[in-house]
Design a protein around this motif. Structure first.
Motif, PDB file in Angstrom:
ATOM      1  N   LEU A  65      51.283 -22.340 -13.391  1.00  0.00           N
ATOM      2  CA  LEU A  65      52.765 -22.029 -13.862  1.00  0.00           C
ATOM      3  C   LEU A  65      53.155 -22.543 -15.315  1.00  0.00           C
ATOM      4  N   TYR A  66      53.183 -21.789 -16.458  1.00  0.00           N
ATOM      5  CA  TYR A  66      53.777 -22.643 -17.903  1.00  0.00           C
ATOM      6  C   TYR A  66      54.905 -22.477 -17.986  1.00  0.00           C
ATOM      7  N   ALA A  67      55.666 -23.544 -19.079  1.00  0.00           N
ATOM      8  CA  ALA A  67      56.781 -23.344 -19.098  1.00  0.00           C
ATOM      9  C   ALA A  67      56.990 -23.637 -20.796  1.00  0.00           C
ATOM     10  N   THR A  68      57.917 -22.840 -21.845  1.00  0.00           N
ATOM     11  CA  THR A  68      58.239 -23.483 -23.269  1.00  0.00           C
ATOM     12  C   THR A  68      57.602 -23.522 -23.975  1.00  0.00           C
ATOM     13  N   ASP A  69      56.330 -23.963 -23.269  1.00  0.00           N
ATOM     14  CA  ASP A  69      54.830 -24.785 -24.994  1.00  0.00           C
ATOM     15  C   ASP A  69      53.650 -23.936 -25.054  1.00  0.00           C
ATOM     16  N   MET A  70      53.507 -22.920 -23.738  1.00  0.00           N
ATOM     17  CA  MET A  70      52.350 -22.213 -23.683  1.00  0.00           C
ATOM     18  C   MET A  70      52.530 -20.450 -24.270  1.00  0.00           C
ATOM     19  N   LYS A  71      52.101 -20.039 -24.691  1.00  0.00           N
ATOM     20  CA  LYS A  71      51.792 -18.910 -25.889  1.00  0.00           C
ATOM     21  C   LYS A  71      51.460 -17.779 -24.938  1.00  0.00           C
ATOM     22  N   ALA A  72      52.424 -16.256 -25.235  1.00  0.00           N
ATOM     23  CA  ALA A  72      52.058 -15.438 -24.383  1.00  0.00           C
ATOM     24  C   ALA A  72      51.874 -14.411 -25.572  1.00  0.00           C
ATOM     25  N   ARG A  73      50.439 -13.783 -25.250  1.00  0.00           N
ATOM     26  CA  ARG A  73      49.873 -12.951 -26.407  1.00  0.00           C
ATOM     27  C   ARG A  73      49.964 -11.780 -26.090  1.00  0.00           C
ATOM     28  N   ILE A  74      50.164 -10.587 -26.996  1.00  0.00           N
ATOM     29  CA  ILE A  74      50.722  -9.092 -26.399  1.00  0.00           C
ATOM     30  C   ILE A  74      49.916  -9.135 -27.665  1.00  0.00           C
ATOM     31  N   GLU A  75      48.230  -9.212 -27.389  1.00  0.00           N
ATOM     32  CA  GLU A  75      47.303  -8.160 -28.015  1.00  0.00           C
ATOM     33  C   GLU A  75      47.024  -6.670 -28.960  1.00  0.00           C
ATOM     34  N   ALA A  76      47.905  -6.160 -28.389  1.00  0.00           N
ATOM     35  CA  ALA A  76      48.316  -4.570 -28.609  1.00  0.00           C
ATOM     36  C   ALA A  76      48.983  -4.895 -29.977  1.00  0.00           C
ATOM     37  N   LEU A  77      50.337  -5.603 -30.280  1.00  0.00           N
ATOM     38  CA  LEU A  77      50.759  -5.417 -30.704  1.00  0.00           C
ATOM     39  C   LEU A  77      50.409  -6.574 -32.054  1.00  0.00           C
ATOM     40  N   ASN A  78      49.899  -7.190 -31.814  1.00  0.00           N
ATOM     41  CA  ASN A  78      49.730  -8.627 -33.079  1.00  0.00           C
ATOM     42  C   ASN A  78      51.169  -9.664 -32.679  1.00  0.00           C
ATOM     43  N   ILE A  79      51.178  -9.875 -32.075  1.00  0.00           N
ATOM     44  CA  ILE A  79      52.764 -10.423 -31.312  1.00  0.00           C
ATOM     45  C   ILE A  79      51.895 -12.222 -30.760  1.00  0.00           C
ATOM     46  N   PHE A  80      52.667 -13.233 -30.443  1.00  0.00           N
ATOM     47  CA  PHE A  80      52.684 -14.318 -29.773  1.00  0.00           C
ATOM     48  C   PHE A  80      54.096 -14.828 -29.502  1.00  0.00           C
ATOM     49  N   TYR A  81      54.344 -14.490 -28.021  1.00  0.00           N
ATOM     50  CA  TYR A  81      55.790 -15.019 -28.245  1.00  0.00           C
ATOM     51  C   TYR A  81      55.830 -16.616 -27.234  1.00  0.00           C
ATOM     52  N   TYR A  82      56.546 -16.843 -27.419  1.00  0.00           N
ATOM     53  CA  TYR A  82      56.661 -19.083 -26.316  1.00  0.00           C
ATOM     54  C   TYR A  82      58.072 -18.474 -25.173  1.00  0.00           C
ATOM     55  N   PRO A  83      57.395 -17.559 -24.477  1.00  0.00           N
ATOM     56  CA  PRO A  83      58.548 -17.121 -22.818  1.00  0.00           C
ATOM     57  C   PRO A  83      58.594 -18.837 -22.490  1.00  0.00           C
ATOM     58  N   ASP A  84      59.981 -18.751 -21.849  1.00  0.00           N
ATOM     59  CA  ASP A  84      60.498 -20.070 -21.462  1.00  0.00           C
ATOM     60  C   ASP A  84      59.726 -20.243 -20.198  1.00  0.00           C
ATOM     61  N   ILE A  85      59.488 -19.718 -19.090  1.00  0.00           N
ATOM     62  CA  ILE A  85      58.465 -20.008 -17.914  1.00  0.00           C
ATOM     63  C   ILE A  85      57.462 -18.658 -17.945  1.00  0.00           C
ATOM     64  N   MET A  86      55.911 -18.706 -16.919  1.00  0.00           N
ATOM     65  CA  MET A  86      55.014 -17.920 -17.485  1.00  0.00           C
ATOM     66  C   MET A  86      54.768 -18.020 -16.075  1.00  0.00           C
ATOM     67  N   VAL A  87      54.276 -17.007 -15.798  1.00  0.00           N
ATOM     68  CA  VAL A  87      52.954 -17.826 -14.437  1.00  0.00           C
ATOM     69  C   VAL A  87      51.794 -16.408 -14.579  1.00  0.00           C
ATOM     70  N   THR A  88      50.695 -16.774 -14.600  1.00  0.00           N
ATOM     71  CA  THR A  88      49.408 -16.023 -14.852  1.00  0.00           C
ATOM     72  C   THR A  88      48.538 -16.146 -13.555  1.00  0.00           C
ATOM     73  N   CYS A  89      48.212 -14.779 -12.437  1.00  0.00           N
ATOM     74  CA  CYS A  89      47.542 -15.765 -11.332  1.00  0.00           C
ATOM     75  C   CYS A  89      45.807 -14.745 -12.461  1.00  0.00           C
ATOM     76  N   ASP A  90      45.980 -14.198 -13.341  1.00  0.00           N
ATOM     77  CA  ASP A  90      44.145 -13.921 -13.720  1.00  0.00           C
ATOM     78  C   ASP A  90      43.785 -14.715 -13.855  1.00  0.00           C
ATOM     79  N   ARG A  91      42.346 -14.844 -13.547  1.00  0.00           N
ATOM     80  CA  ARG A  91      41.259 -15.384 -13.428  1.00  0.00           C
ATOM     81  C   ARG A  91      41.043 -16.059 -15.617  1.00  0.00           C
ATOM     82  N   ARG A  92      40.835 -14.714 -15.641  1.00  0.00           N
ATOM     83  CA  ARG A  92      40.468 -14.231 -17.348  1.00  0.00           C
ATOM     84  C   ARG A  92      41.364 -15.285 -18.060  1.00  0.00           C
TER      85      ARG A  92
END
Length: 188
Positions: A65-92
């Motif tokens: 679980l990540y909140a407010t200060d972790m960026k989500a990278r959308i590499e295909a679009l060359n974008i970084f957003y800061y979601p309020d909350i993000m969950v990743t279950c991917d080991r990568r």
């Protein structure tokens, strides 16, 4: 996201390096940076309530679980957003220290200044994340949660929750009452 932007083009690497020492968070959209604005009491309270509920739920599952200060990278679009909350279950995602590429769940608490962007272009951008299963938008002005869930055909289906309903997050097998999400929030 603030409307003020830098007119200077930055590479993703320059952005990430600058963001490490910046006192202000910036989102990055195709070489341009946009300053993030502060949050209201309701916004912070809703986010904190969800962090408390979700942290205990994902503990020991391999999900993070990540909140407010972790960026989500959308590499295909060359974008970084800061979601309020993000969950990743991917080991990568364990290999990335300052951003995550493979979230299964993203939650945004809506603000009057960002609601149109969060529902529109940002949601379109997030759909490029192949691992994203749910995109959740939470109102801070009334008790309402909109959960967009990707179905097996790859289409996004809206599930709206109001009043005393239970929010269901299929991506992480989680449910809670809206009353828990909105605990201590005062509506004007």
């Amino acid at each position: 996201m603030s409307l003020s932007q830098s007119h200077l083009y930055l590479s993703p690497e320059e952005y990430l390096e600058a963001e490490k020492s910046s006192f202000i968070k910036h989102e990055y959209i195709q070489g341009r940076i946009y300053a993030m604005s502060g949050a209201s009491d309701a916004h912070v309270t809703i986010t904190t309530n969800l962090i408390a509920l979700l942290r205990n739920h994902v503990r020991g599952t391999g999900c993070r679980l990540y909140a407010t200060d972790m960026k989500a990278r959308i590499e295909a679009l060359n974008i970084f957003y800061y979601p309020d909350i993000m969950v990743t279950c991917d080991r990568r995602d364990l290999d990335c220290e300052y951003f995550k590429r493979y979230p299964c769940l993203i939650i945004e608490v809506l603000s009057p200044s960002t609601e149109a962007f969060d529902r529109g272009d940002k949601f379109i951008d997030y759909q490029e994340l192949e691992t994203l299963q749910e995109y959740v938008l939470i109102s801070q002005t009334r008790q309402r949660v909109d959960c967009f869930r990707r179905n097996p055909e790859g289409r996004w289906v809206l599930y709206s929750y109001r009043g005393n309903q239970e929010l269901q997050l299929i991506s992480i097998n989680f449910s809670c009452s809206l009353a828990d999400i909105y605990e201590d929030v005062s509506f004007n």
